[in-house]
Design a protein around this motif. Structure first.
Motif, mmCIF file in Angstrom:
data_model
loop_
_atom_site.group_PDB
_atom_site.id
_atom_site.type_symbol
_atom_site.label_atom_id
_atom_site.label_comp_id
_atom_site.label_asym_id
_atom_site.label_seq_id
_atom_site.Cartn_x
_atom_site.Cartn_y
_atom_site.Cartn_z
ATOM 1 N N LEU A 136 0.829 -1.207 0.000
ATOM 2 C CA LEU A 136 0.000 0.000 0.000
ATOM 3 C C LEU A 136 0.862 1.256 0.000
ATOM 4 N N ILE A 137 1.911 1.235 0.817
ATOM 5 C CA ILE A 137 2.828 2.383 0.879
ATOM 6 C C ILE A 137 3.477 2.609 -0.492
ATOM 7 N N LYS A 138 3.900 1.510 -1.103
ATOM 8 C CA LYS A 138 4.643 1.609 -2.359
ATOM 9 C C LYS A 138 3.766 2.126 -3.506
ATOM 10 N N HIS A 139 2.500 1.685 -3.556
ATOM 11 C CA HIS A 139 1.651 1.979 -4.711
ATOM 12 C C HIS A 139 0.610 3.075 -4.475
ATOM 13 N N ILE A 140 0.244 3.322 -3.206
ATOM 14 C CA ILE A 140 -0.790 4.330 -2.928
ATOM 15 C C ILE A 140 -0.269 5.444 -2.025
ATOM 16 N N GLY A 141 0.285 5.077 -0.869
ATOM 17 C CA GLY A 141 0.794 6.092 0.043
ATOM 18 C C GLY A 141 0.453 5.768 1.483
ATOM 19 N N ILE A 142 1.017 6.534 2.389
ATOM 20 C CA ILE A 142 0.903 6.272 3.814
ATOM 21 C C ILE A 142 -0.524 6.386 4.310
ATOM 22 N N PHE A 143 -1.338 7.266 3.734
ATOM 23 C CA PHE A 143 -2.719 7.424 4.192
ATOM 24 C C PHE A 143 -3.514 6.126 4.040
ATOM 25 N N SER A 144 -3.239 5.380 2.965
ATOM 26 C CA SER A 144 -3.991 4.151 2.709
ATOM 27 C C SER A 144 -3.820 3.140 3.838
ATOM 28 N N VAL A 145 -2.642 3.136 4.454
ATOM 29 C CA VAL A 145 -2.372 2.197 5.543
ATOM 30 C C VAL A 145 -3.265 2.489 6.741
ATOM 31 N N PHE A 146 -3.442 3.766 7.041
ATOM 32 C CA PHE A 146 -4.243 4.112 8.219
ATOM 33 C C PHE A 146 -5.743 4.073 7.920
ATOM 34 N N TYR A 147 -6.136 4.163 6.661
ATOM 35 C CA TYR A 147 -7.534 3.876 6.317
ATOM 36 C C TYR A 147 -7.803 2.373 6.472
ATOM 37 N N LEU A 148 -6.800 1.550 6.163
ATOM 38 C CA LEU A 148 -6.913 0.120 6.431
ATOM 39 C C LEU A 148 -7.057 -0.126 7.930
ATOM 40 N N GLU A 149 -6.282 0.597 8.717
ATOM 41 C CA GLU A 149 -6.378 0.500 10.174
ATOM 42 C C GLU A 149 -7.790 0.829 10.654
ATOM 43 N N LEU A 150 -8.374 1.867 10.090
ATOM 44 C CA LEU A 150 -9.733 2.262 10.454
ATOM 45 C C LEU A 150 -10.726 1.153 10.112
ATOM 46 N N ALA A 151 -10.574 0.559 8.946
ATOM 47 C CA ALA A 151 -11.467 -0.536 8.542
ATOM 48 C C ALA A 151 -11.345 -1.722 9.499
ATOM 49 N N ILE A 152 -10.131 -2.020 9.938
ATOM 50 C CA ILE A 152 -9.916 -3.134 10.867
ATOM 51 C C ILE A 152 -10.612 -2.875 12.196
ATOM 52 N N THR A 153 -10.534 -1.638 12.698
ATOM 53 C CA THR A 153 -11.192 -1.314 13.977
ATOM 54 C C THR A 153 -12.708 -1.461 13.860
ATOM 55 N N ILE A 154 -13.246 -1.084 12.723
ATOM 56 C CA ILE A 154 -14.702 -1.189 12.511
ATOM 57 C C ILE A 154 -15.141 -2.654 12.474
ATOM 58 N N VAL A 155 -14.392 -3.473 11.738
ATOM 59 C CA VAL A 155 -14.708 -4.905 11.666
ATOM 60 C C VAL A 155 -14.624 -5.534 13.056
ATOM 61 N N SER A 156 -13.587 -5.178 13.812
ATOM 62 C CA SER A 156 -13.419 -5.708 15.160
ATOM 63 C C SER A 156 -14.587 -5.330 16.059
ATOM 64 N N THR A 157 -15.069 -4.102 15.913
ATOM 65 C CA THR A 157 -16.216 -3.643 16.702
ATOM 66 C C THR A 157 -17.466 -4.453 16.375
ATOM 67 N N VAL A 158 -17.716 -4.648 15.087
ATOM 68 C CA VAL A 158 -18.900 -5.403 14.654
ATOM 69 C C VAL A 158 -18.857 -6.834 15.199
ATOM 70 N N LEU A 159 -17.699 -7.480 15.117
ATOM 71 C CA LEU A 159 -17.552 -8.846 15.613
ATOM 72 C C LEU A 159 -17.757 -8.910 17.130
ATOM 73 N N ALA A 160 -17.228 -7.914 17.844
ATOM 74 C CA ALA A 160 -17.360 -7.888 19.304
ATOM 75 C C ALA A 160 -18.816 -7.704 19.722
ATOM 76 N N ILE A 161 -19.548 -6.852 19.008
ATOM 77 C CA ILE A 161 -20.979 -6.655 19.297
ATOM 78 C C ILE A 161 -21.743 -7.959 19.061
#
Length: 408
Positions: free
Chosen positions: A359-384
């Motif tokens: 992601l860093i190589k082809h898109i940029g650093i922001f894409s990594v932290f948007y991935l991080e955001l998606a992971i937190t959302i998925v984790s929340t849904v699973l926990a609920i």
């Protein structure tokens, strides 16, 4: 003696303090390692993935060795292999050889986990949960110390390899320290037939327990993924987006680690007195999502250390919570159940650095932290989802228990 295995516990916790340093040592020295080996910085993320591969390939074997030969031999072996990794990595100029040393680190991690968790459980039976949670606390301490050491070496214009050599020396000392230390008998815990009977009844009342188990495994994966993303790329984000110098960018990991340490201590207190593990598992990824969003929109350099601190506060401990919930839901198969969560963590440690490097190589650093955001959302849904299922199964169990008492 009230705590006959105190010396063993001290040695194990110091091992995990050093592991806290090892876990971020490659990410914290990306620029130095890439320059020394003649590769680009994202190639160093591949080394982090190889550590995960080594752990994944050997965790089950390490568990069998631990049960067969005891905890002490594996702890000593882990110290030796970590020493090889820590001396070899900064001294080699060949990337292929560095991959080999990274594999050693993964094997060492398996040996350490397979011996330490059971040893603490067997040595501190009455406080096994607290003993396990403290592992994360010591890892956070180690992760907070390493960036300070690196900044000192940079300021003194010293060889970056000293950040590797110091923990290597300490691992050698620990390996020698463990030799005379007393360990409890392997699997020496006495079983309580009444508790076992009750646990079987609970498990039989969970007709869809495999679904909940799968959800916990995915939460284990996401918990480690969140931590790996931040530990690997937060300094890069600080340099490229916030325009911090290298010293201040690395210091962000210290703020993150301090937040993680406080999180673990706070969770240990709250879980004992106020909330259940599943409740904390729902709250923490929600908080993590909020602070990831704050990081994505942050442009003030003075705010970023505070955001890093709160990211540590909200992401640390989720993996341990997943372990606790897994053992609660599958009380008769704790070893097997926990191994699935551990394997998921290994996959995350292996896959996430590689994916984020692309992601860093082809898109940029922001894409990594948007991935991080998606992971937190998925984790929340699973926990609920898990929270609702646990409440449902608890009601069913209580209803069946009352019915059995009435019919007796």
């Amino acid at each position: 003696m009230k705590y006959p295995y105190l010396n063993m516990g001290v040695g194990i916790y110091l091992s995990y303090l050093l592991l806290g340093m090892v876990n971020i040592i490659l990410a914290s020295n990306m620029s130095f390692l890439s320059e020394r080996m003649g590769v680009i910085r994202t190639d160093i993320s591949l080394l982090i993935s190889i550590v995960g591969i080594g752990h994944l390939l050997t965790i089950n074997i390490a568990g069998k060795l631990s049960d067969r030969y005891g905890r002490k031999p594996l702890l000593i072996s882990a110290a030796i292999l970590y020493t090889v990794f820590l001396i070899g990595m900064p001294t080699t100029t060949h990337f292929t050889l560095a991959m080999f040393f990274a594999l050693f680190a993964g094997v060492s991690n398996s040996l350490l986990d397979a011996s330490s968790y059971p040893a603490l459980n067997e040595g501190f039976k009455e406080a096994a949960g607290t003993a396990t949670v403290l592992i994360k606390a010591f890892m956070s301490i180690g992760a907070a110390i390493l960036p300070v050491l690196i900044v000192f070496l940079i300021s003194q214009d010293m060889f970056f390899g000293y950040a590797f050599f110091l923990p290597a020396i300490l691992f050698i000392v620990l390996g020698i320290y463990f030799i005379p230390v007393r360990f409890p008998a392997v699997n020496g815990e006495e079983r309580n037939e009444e508790i076992d009977k009750e646990n079987v009844e609970k498990q039989e009342s969970n007709p869809h327990s495999w679904k909940e188990g799968t959800a916990i495994v995915f939460i284990g994966f996401s918990a480690v993924s969140m931590t790996v993303v931040i530990q690997t790329w937060l300094p890069t984000f600080g340099q490229e987006i916030i325009h911090l110098n290298e010293n201040n960018a690395v210091k962000l990991l210290s703020f993150y680690s301090v937040g993680g340490l406080i999180s673990v201590l706070l969770l240990a207190w709250l879980l004992k007195r106020i909330i259940k593990p599943i409740t904390a598992m729902v709250i923490t990824p929600i908080a993590a999502a909020i602070f990831v969003i704050a990081l994505l929109f942050a442009r003030d350099a003075s705010l970023v250390p505070f955001i890093a601190f709160f990211l540590g506060l909200s992401t640390s401990g989720i993996y341990q919570l997943a372990m606790a919930v897994m053992m609660q839901m599958f009380p008769n198969n704790k070893g097997v159940s926990v191994s699935y969560v551990s394997a998921a963590a290994s996959v995350a440690f292996m896959v996430i650095p590689y994916i984020t490097g692309l992601l860093i190589k082809h898109i940029g650093i922001f894409s990594v932290f948007y991935l991080e955001l998606a992971i937190t959302i998925v984790s929340t849904v699973l926990a609920i989802y898990l929270s609702r299922k646990i409440k449902l199964f608890s009601k069913i169990y209580q209803r069946d228990k009352k019915y059995k008492l009435k019919t007796m």
